[in-house]
Design a protein around this motif. Sequence first.
Motif, PDB file in Angstrom:
ATOM      1  N   VAL A   1      15.150  18.818 -37.540  1.00 50.52           N
ATOM      2  CA  VAL A   1      13.762  18.774 -37.079  1.00 50.52           C
ATOM      3  C   VAL A   1      12.887  19.171 -38.261  1.00 50.52           C
ATOM      4  CG1 VAL A   1      12.049  19.653 -35.450  1.00 50.52           C
ATOM      5  CG2 VAL A   1      14.429  19.359 -34.718  1.00 50.52           C
ATOM      6  N   GLU A   2      12.075  18.238 -38.703  1.00 49.52           N
ATOM      7  CA  GLU A   2      11.238  18.474 -39.866  1.00 49.52           C
ATOM      8  C   GLU A   2      10.005  19.305 -39.505  1.00 49.52           C
ATOM      9  OE1 GLU A   2      12.177  17.677 -42.748  1.00 49.52           O
ATOM     10  OE2 GLU A   2      13.625  16.037 -42.524  1.00 49.52           O
ATOM     11  N   ARG A   3       9.419  19.902 -40.510  1.00 46.86           N
ATOM     12  CA  ARG A   3       8.215  20.702 -40.308  1.00 46.86           C
ATOM     13  C   ARG A   3       7.079  19.804 -39.798  1.00 46.86           C
ATOM     14  NH1 ARG A   3       8.392  25.526 -41.707  1.00 46.86           N
ATOM     15  NH2 ARG A   3      10.133  25.058 -43.113  1.00 46.86           N
ATOM     16  N   GLY A   4       6.436  20.246 -38.736  1.00 46.52           N
ATOM     17  CA  GLY A   4       5.344  19.483 -38.157  1.00 46.52           C
ATOM     18  C   GLY A   4       5.772  18.435 -37.149  1.00 46.52           C
ATOM     19  N   GLU A   5       7.073  18.345 -36.871  1.00 51.88           N
ATOM     20  CA  GLU A   5       7.568  17.340 -35.928  1.00 51.88           C
ATOM     21  C   GLU A   5       7.438  17.834 -34.484  1.00 51.88           C
ATOM     22  OE1 GLU A   5      11.436  14.376 -35.378  1.00 51.88           O
ATOM     23  OE2 GLU A   5      11.525  16.019 -36.831  1.00 51.88           O
ATOM     24  N   TYR A   6       7.341  16.885 -33.570  1.00 52.70           N
ATOM     25  CA  TYR A   6       7.259  17.158 -32.137  1.00 52.70           C
ATOM     26  C   TYR A   6       8.440  16.433 -31.503  1.00 52.70           C
ATOM     27  CZ  TYR A   6       4.801  17.524 -27.541  1.00 52.70           C
ATOM     28  OH  TYR A   6       4.424  17.790 -26.242  1.00 52.70           O
ATOM     29  N   LEU A   7       9.435  17.202 -31.068  1.00 46.63           N
ATOM     30  CA  LEU A   7      10.678  16.657 -30.528  1.00 46.63           C
ATOM     31  C   LEU A   7      10.828  17.052 -29.071  1.00 46.63           C
ATOM     32  CD1 LEU A   7      13.593  15.365 -31.178  1.00 46.63           C
ATOM     33  CD2 LEU A   7      14.334  17.748 -31.384  1.00 46.63           C
ATOM     34  N   SER A   8      11.251  16.110 -28.234  1.00 40.53           N
ATOM     35  CA  SER A   8      11.590  16.448 -26.850  1.00 40.53           C
ATOM     36  C   SER A   8      13.080  16.227 -26.634  1.00 40.53           C
ATOM     37  CB  SER A   8      10.785  15.607 -25.858  1.00 40.53           C
ATOM     38  OG  SER A   8      11.135  14.240 -25.939  1.00 40.53           O
ATOM     39  N   VAL A   9      13.650  17.078 -25.783  1.00 42.00           N
ATOM     40  CA  VAL A   9      15.061  16.994 -25.405  1.00 42.00           C
ATOM     41  C   VAL A   9      15.118  16.882 -23.891  1.00 42.00           C
ATOM     42  CG1 VAL A   9      17.327  18.089 -25.506  1.00 42.00           C
ATOM     43  CG2 VAL A   9      15.681  18.471 -27.366  1.00 42.00           C
ATOM     44  N   THR A  10      15.697  15.790 -23.401  1.00 43.98           N
ATOM     45  CA  THR A  10      15.778  15.577 -21.963  1.00 43.98           C
ATOM     46  C   THR A  10      17.233  15.564 -21.512  1.00 43.98           C
ATOM     47  OG1 THR A  10      15.818  13.167 -22.214  1.00 43.98           O
ATOM     48  CG2 THR A  10      13.653  14.214 -21.942  1.00 43.98           C
ATOM     49  N   GLY A  11      17.405  15.812 -20.215  1.00 44.99           N
ATOM     50  CA  GLY A  11      18.738  15.773 -19.648  1.00 44.99           C
ATOM     51  C   GLY A  11      18.737  16.372 -18.258  1.00 44.99           C
ATOM     52  N   PRO A  12      19.692  15.987 -17.424  1.00 42.97           N
ATOM     53  CA  PRO A  12      19.766  16.515 -16.057  1.00 42.97           C
ATOM     54  C   PRO A  12      20.273  17.952 -16.046  1.00 42.97           C
ATOM     55  CG  PRO A  12      21.647  15.103 -16.508  1.00 42.97           C
ATOM     56  CD  PRO A  12      20.750  15.011 -17.706  1.00 42.97           C
ATOM     57  N   SER A  13      20.243  18.576 -14.885  1.00 45.13           N
ATOM     58  CA  SER A  13      20.798  19.915 -14.730  1.00 45.13           C
ATOM     59  C   SER A  13      22.275  19.906 -15.113  1.00 45.13           C
ATOM     60  CB  SER A  13      20.650  20.398 -13.286  1.00 45.13           C
ATOM     61  OG  SER A  13      19.289  20.505 -12.942  1.00 45.13           O
ATOM     62  N   GLY A  14      22.698  20.946 -15.835  1.00 45.29           N
ATOM     63  CA  GLY A  14      24.095  21.040 -16.233  1.00 45.29           C
ATOM     64  C   GLY A  14      24.462  20.193 -17.434  1.00 45.29           C
ATOM     65  N   SER A  15      23.455  19.606 -18.090  1.00 43.46           N
ATOM     66  CA  SER A  15      23.733  18.691 -19.213  1.00 43.46           C
ATOM     67  C   SER A  15      24.007  19.417 -20.520  1.00 43.46           C
ATOM     68  CB  SER A  15      22.553  17.741 -19.409  1.00 43.46           C
ATOM     69  OG  SER A  15      21.376  18.475 -19.723  1.00 43.46           O
TER      70      SER A  15
END
Length: 230
Positions: A32-46
Amino acid sequence: MSGTPVIRLTGVGRTFGERAPVTALHPTDLVVERGEYLSVTGPSGSGKSTLLHLLGLLDTPTRGRYELDGIDTGTLRDRDRSTLRGRRIGFVFQSFHLLPHRTAAENVALAQVYHRVPHAERTAAARAALRQVGLGHRTGALPGTMSGGERQRVAIARALVNEPSLLLCDEPTGNLDSANAAAVLAQLDGLHTRGYTLVVITHDPAVAARADRRVAIRDGVLTGSTGAVH
């Protein structure tokens, strides 16, 4: 974006148990680079919570290397890890975790207590952080007199007060109605525009879509533009 990445995971994995080990996160590479906006998705228990705890230095990997701002966190003693976490990472949780009998400014200032910042400086920094999130007029308000969106913005101000390298957000709109959720997401967008590095962990596709880059986790495997090792 240039220079040392804020986050670099190299073959990082987490297994729980010894007799019948369970792999919560398979060996993963992620930058993850400086200034980046990252999202992490996944179901419960993932494996989202496991990843959150590792990125937030609340847990340690059982394999691999995690560098935060170029610092190899695996070489640090517990006390040094805690210091690094307090100075380099700002947390925003689904539950606001505000003390009900403390004002907005006092709640924000508490994030600096353990850094031995003088009281007057803590107060000034807390007020400045609240102004950043549009709550300069609510510094003396108690959480019980504030809307859910305002309380989450106080929590964001608390995350910002130490000028962290990373804002780590766990379901930041999970307890909010649609109007307040939109206001908080706009706030995160604004922080990104100002150069903050954000990682948002969410199950909500609409929240994830605000990010520059989106990755997914399922059964402990992170996929997307991550260099994940399967």
